[in-house]
Enzyme design. Structure first.
Site, PDB file in Angstrom:
ATOM      1  N   PHE A 122       0.876  -1.172   0.000  1.00 45.91           N
ATOM      2  CA  PHE A 122       0.000   0.000   0.000  1.00 45.91           C
ATOM      3  C   PHE A 122       0.915   1.223   0.000  1.00 45.91           C
ATOM      4  CE2 PHE A 122      -2.509   3.428   1.811  1.00 45.91           C
ATOM      5  CZ  PHE A 122      -3.534   3.440   0.888  1.00 45.91           C
ATOM      6  N   PHE A 446       0.155  11.391  -9.482  1.00 44.58           N
ATOM      7  CA  PHE A 446      -1.279  11.247  -9.771  1.00 44.58           C
ATOM      8  C   PHE A 446      -2.133  12.322  -9.104  1.00 44.58           C
ATOM      9  CE2 PHE A 446      -2.414   9.376  -5.671  1.00 44.58           C
ATOM     10  CZ  PHE A 446      -1.227   8.804  -5.251  1.00 44.58           C
TER      11      PHE A 446
HETATM   12  C1  LIG Z   1      -5.884   4.538   3.918  1.00 44.18           C
HETATM   13  C2  LIG Z   1      -4.965   3.429   4.157  1.00 44.18           C
HETATM   14  C3  LIG Z   1      -3.809   3.585   4.934  1.00 44.18           C
HETATM   15  C4  LIG Z   1      -3.338   4.925   5.442  1.00 44.18           C
HETATM   16  O1  LIG Z   1      -4.268   5.520   6.284  1.00 44.18           O
HETATM   17  P1  LIG Z   1      -4.510   7.102   6.329  1.00 44.18           P
HETATM   18  O2  LIG Z   1      -5.544   7.246   7.405  1.00 44.18           O
HETATM   19  O3  LIG Z   1      -4.986   7.533   4.984  1.00 44.18           O
HETATM   20  O4  LIG Z   1      -3.225   7.743   6.700  1.00 44.18           O
HETATM   21  C5  LIG Z   1      -3.045   2.466   5.179  1.00 44.18           C
HETATM   22  N1  LIG Z   1      -3.376   1.252   4.674  1.00 44.18           N
HETATM   23  C6  LIG Z   1      -4.462   1.082   3.912  1.00 44.18           C
HETATM   24  C7  LIG Z   1      -4.780  -0.278   3.376  1.00 44.18           C
HETATM   25  C8  LIG Z   1      -5.287   2.156   3.620  1.00 44.18           C
HETATM   26  O5  LIG Z   1      -6.352   1.972   2.828  1.00 44.18           O
END
Ligand SMILES: *Cc1c(COP(=O)(O)O)cnc(C)c1O
Length: 473
Positions: A122, A446
């Protein structure tokens, strides 16, 4: 039969419809990048399910009980108690959102030269691992990279890949296994309980920790209940607790499954890890009893955690996502299979088969979906993949447009409108032009890159307009 909403609506937020001419102007001004549109110009906003949930009356009531003391807020104690009870972890530090927790965890556990196996990367998770000198190694099953492979647990770890990495680099070079439940970039695909148990067994044998990315763990628990033998009779809360028991801790973005607009946490069982997290959180977020959040935000998250485990809530959530996916599939639109937990992903390669990947098919599809129906989605393809360290363009296998469904926000009628816009676009897909990138930012391009359509013969454009005037607005 539709699984009807397990709530009624008490507060409404008007959303404006726009004309096609206005949308053409707005997307041109936004450089054909949906991230650069103004929210007020969007009718249905499926850009992300992060921080876009509707809170309940109970959560809003909790906001009024915010204890904004600098230290020892009662809302922290409520959140700590809730995490202990439903996630089973002894310790927890709040963070402003998920990446705040990833920063702490990566700084504490990763040394330069380490390897961190995970079930698909991710963006922010990998960035923090790399920032601390670690190397992410993808150990997800091969099928996760194939948009057409229809498997119940496509987020599973390939145990052979995991074992061979451990054998190759040695367990002392692996601080922890990073296990995401569900897997966002694979299309919201779940991990089975059996796979989590097996990963934990391997990890224990080698003295390696398992840290979950629990961001969408409730959606994962629902899929286990629905698909895995032996779990149909268990509650979501029971399944969640068992999932967590196969780990040593987790990072959490409260903006997804905890049903809040901001917030996150890092949780663990090991006391010394907790102490180090307390030392670091002061530097990056705030006191260990608020971690970058107001007391009211912690209260809303504590209450959101409880609500998220209600069967009717999660069954309806998954049903909505599935409803949209099935409408598209029935019309012959190519989507990622199976339909995941938080979003429907359009396969832009198959949708716009007349474009090469260098013509940014997913970017163009997202832009034209906005023009068609005022629906905002996100490109997840070559633009998001960016360039490698040598400046060469990466060519990802998946070229997708993500329609992420916010929790408790839209109705089935909204999903019908979105489906109709996609289907209408699909009917005149041959007329959708490719794009050229006219501005390319150097990092995370992006978000702010700008594009222009590749010129099309005038006859095609006229035909495209006529077709859509007859369609939805
Ligand atoms: C959104 C997300 C994060 C990061 O979280 P934030 O609250 O946006 O900082 C980490 N892992 C996954 C799978 C996510 O979807």
């Amino acid at each position: 039969m539709l699984l009807a909403e397990p709530y009624r609506i008490k507060v409404v937020e008007p959303i404006a419809r726009t004309t096609r001419e206005e949308r053409e102007r707005f997307i041109t001004e936004a450089g054909y990048n949906t991230f650069l549109l103004r929210s007020k110009d969007v009718y249905l906003d499926f850009l992300t399910d992060s921080g876009t949930s509707a809170m309940s009356d109970n959560q809003w009531a909790g906001m009024m009980l915010g204890d904004e003391a600098y230290a020892g807020s009662r809302n922290f104690l409520a959140l700590q108690e809730t995490v202990r009870r439903y996630y089973g972890f002894a310790y927890m530090v709040p963070t402003h959102q998920g990446r705040g927790a990833e920063n702490l965890l990566s700084r504490i556990l990763i040394k330069p030269g380490d390897y961190i196996p995970g079930n698909m990367y991710f963006t922010t998770t990998r960035a923090h691992q790399e920032l601390n000198g670690g190397t992410f190694v993808d150990v997800i099953v091969d099928e996760a990279h194939d948009a057409t492979a229809d498997l119940p647990f496509k987020g599973n770890v390939d145990l052979t890949k995991l074992e061979s990495l451990i054998a190759r680099v040695g367990p002392e070079r692996i601080p922890y296994i990073s296990l995401a439940v569900t897997v966002n970039l694979a299309g919201g695909q779940p991990v089975s309980m059996a796979n989590m148990r097996a990963v934990k067994q391997i990890a224990e044998r080698h003295g390696i920790n398992v840290m979950l990315d629990a961001t969408r763990c409730v959606e994962n628990a629902y899929f286990i209940k629905e698909r895995e033998a032996g779990y149909a009779g268990q509650t979501i809360a029971e399944i969640l607790l068992e999932m967590m028991s196969y780990s040593d801790g987790c990072t959490m973005s409260g903006k997804k499954d905890c049903l809040v607009n901001i917030g996150g946490f890092l949780a663990m069982n090991d006391e010394s890890l907790y102490q180090r997290a307390c030392e670091l959180v002061v530097l990056f977020e705030g006191m260990p009893t608020y971690g970058g959040l107001a007391g009211r935000d912690m209260e809303a998250m504590a209450r959101g955690i409880v609500e998220s485990l209600d069967y009717d809530y999660i069954a309806h959530r998954i049903a909505q996502v599935r409803y949209l996916g099935e409408a598209l599939r029935a019309a012959g639109v190519a989507i990622v299979e199976p339909i995941g937990g938080h979003a429907v992903f359009l396969d832009a390669r198959r949708f716009l088969a007349h474009l090469t990947q260098d013509e940014f098919p997913a970017q163009s599809l997202a832009a034209h979906l906005y023009i068609e129906g005022g629906v905002r989605a996100m490109e997840r393809g070559i633009v998001s993949a960016g360039r490698d360290d040598d400046g060469n363009q990466r060519y990802p296998k998946l070229e997708l447009v993500r329609l992420a469904i916010p929790r408790r926000v839209y109705t089935y009628a909204h999903l019908d409108v979105a489906a109709e816009a996609v289907i209408q676009l699909f009917r005149h897909r041959d007329e959708i032009p490719g794009l050229t990138m006219v501005y390319e930012p150097r990092i995370l391009r992006f978000f702010t890159a700008r594009f222009e359509p590749i010129a099309k013969p005038e006859a095609d454009l006229t035909r495209a307009r006529e077709a859509s005037i007859a369609s939805v607005h």
